[in-house]
Enzyme design. Structure first.
Site, PDB file in Angstrom:
ATOM      1  N   HIS A  65     -28.272 -13.832 102.713  1.00 27.59           N
ATOM      2  CA  HIS A  65     -28.966 -13.643 101.430  1.00 27.59           C
ATOM      3  C   HIS A  65     -28.384 -12.477 100.621  1.00 27.59           C
ATOM      4  CE1 HIS A  65     -31.555 -10.682 103.684  1.00 27.59           C
ATOM      5  NE2 HIS A  65     -31.545 -10.068 102.514  1.00 27.59           N
ATOM      6  N   ASP A 110     -29.579 -16.525 108.676  1.00 34.36           N
ATOM      7  CA  ASP A 110     -29.330 -15.481 107.670  1.00 34.36           C
ATOM      8  C   ASP A 110     -28.173 -14.588 108.114  1.00 34.36           C
ATOM      9  OD1 ASP A 110     -29.605 -13.993 105.392  1.00 34.36           O
ATOM     10  OD2 ASP A 110     -31.356 -12.868 106.083  1.00 34.36           O
ATOM     11  N   SER A 204     -30.784  -4.745 103.583  1.00 36.95           N
ATOM     12  CA  SER A 204     -30.366  -6.057 104.069  1.00 36.95           C
ATOM     13  C   SER A 204     -28.907  -6.081 104.487  1.00 36.95           C
ATOM     14  CB  SER A 204     -30.567  -7.102 102.979  1.00 36.95           C
ATOM     15  OG  SER A 204     -31.915  -7.443 102.843  1.00 36.95           O
TER      16      SER A 204
END
Length: 258
Positions: A65, A110, A204
């Site tokens: 992402h 992910d 992230s």
């Protein structure tokens, strides 16, 4: 609603032009300049928005992402204000996301593997962290690292990355806080059950390092960060070892585990 870590940062960017850095480790302390040699800053014209991990001189691992247009990667960075002499910047040459990833499911697979446009050189502040040799054990001591907000709600950006010690938890300890998590997501749950230490928005793609090995990728979590009963959720790196090794070896058609 829980938020993908980077999305909170994108909202902050919209609300405040001056605060462009990513958010990060809540409840931590300043990292030693020599303890994050594999940490990669992923940035664009607005600033840092994700992190990654250097696994060899030509490849970086981050979260799927975090994929974006026109980003660069910085290696060997510590202070945002004072450059290290050995800092290096690279562009992505190729990006690999699991071909069997469900595009409408942000939690599924992910992980993204990035080939650099040219190799980086090992130096005082740059060195790769190899893929894990075995899966991690519940209870393992883990380390989280990142730049950005050191407070969960009011944004406070440090100049250098912060680090915090957390533990790898049993999936059963995370399930009450995340009923949407499914076993096929291949994730790890790590943090402090009572809260107070956590990764946060914009962290992230950064590493979860347990017992010295690269075991997780910052993926998902509660908002605000650091809540009790809502530890961080990390992509389980070990489960993707074969896929990454196949890609690096030249088999770009390799698929990830289901």
């Amino acid at each position: 609603m829980e938020l993908i870590r980077v999305l909170a940062n994108l909202l902050i960017l919209q609300l405040s032009y001056a605060q462009k850095s990513s958010e990060l480790v809540v409840g931590g302390d300043e990292c030693n300049i020599n303890e994050h040699r594999s940490l990669v800053a992923i940035f664009n014209s607005t600033g840092f928005f994700c992190s990654g991990t250097l696994i060899n001189q030509e490849w970086v691992v981050t979260a799927a992402h975090c994929d974006s247009k026109n980003f660069k990667m910085k290696f060997g960075a510590h202070s945002k204000k004072l450059l290290n002499e050995d800092e290096q910047i690279r562009n992505p040459k190729e990006k690999f996301i699991c071909p069997n990833k469900k595009n409408n499911d942000v939690l599924d697979k992910d992980i993204m593997l990035i080939k650099l446009d040219s190799s980086v050189s090992n130096s005082e502040h740059i060195a790769p962290l190899s893929l894990p040799s075995s899966p991690p054990s519940v209870g393992s001591d883990c380390r989280i690292i990142g730049w950005g907000s050191i407070t969960p709600i009011e944004v406070t950006y440090p100049d250098v990355p912060y680090c915090a010690n957390i533990n790898l938890l049993d999936d059963a300890e995370c399930k009450p806080g995340y009923p949407e998590l499914l076993p096929e997501y291949r994730t790890l749950c790590a943090g402090i059950v009572e809260g107070g230490k956590d990764t946060c928005g914009g962290d992230s793609g950064g590493p979860l390092i347990c017992n010295g090995q690269f075991h997780g990728i910052v993926s998902y979590g509660g908002h605000p960060c650091g809540q009790s009963l809502k530890p961080g959720i990390y992509t389980k790196v070990f489960d993707y070892n074969d896929w990454m090794k196949s890609i690096i070896a030249g088999n770009t058609a390799a698929t990830c585990p289901p």
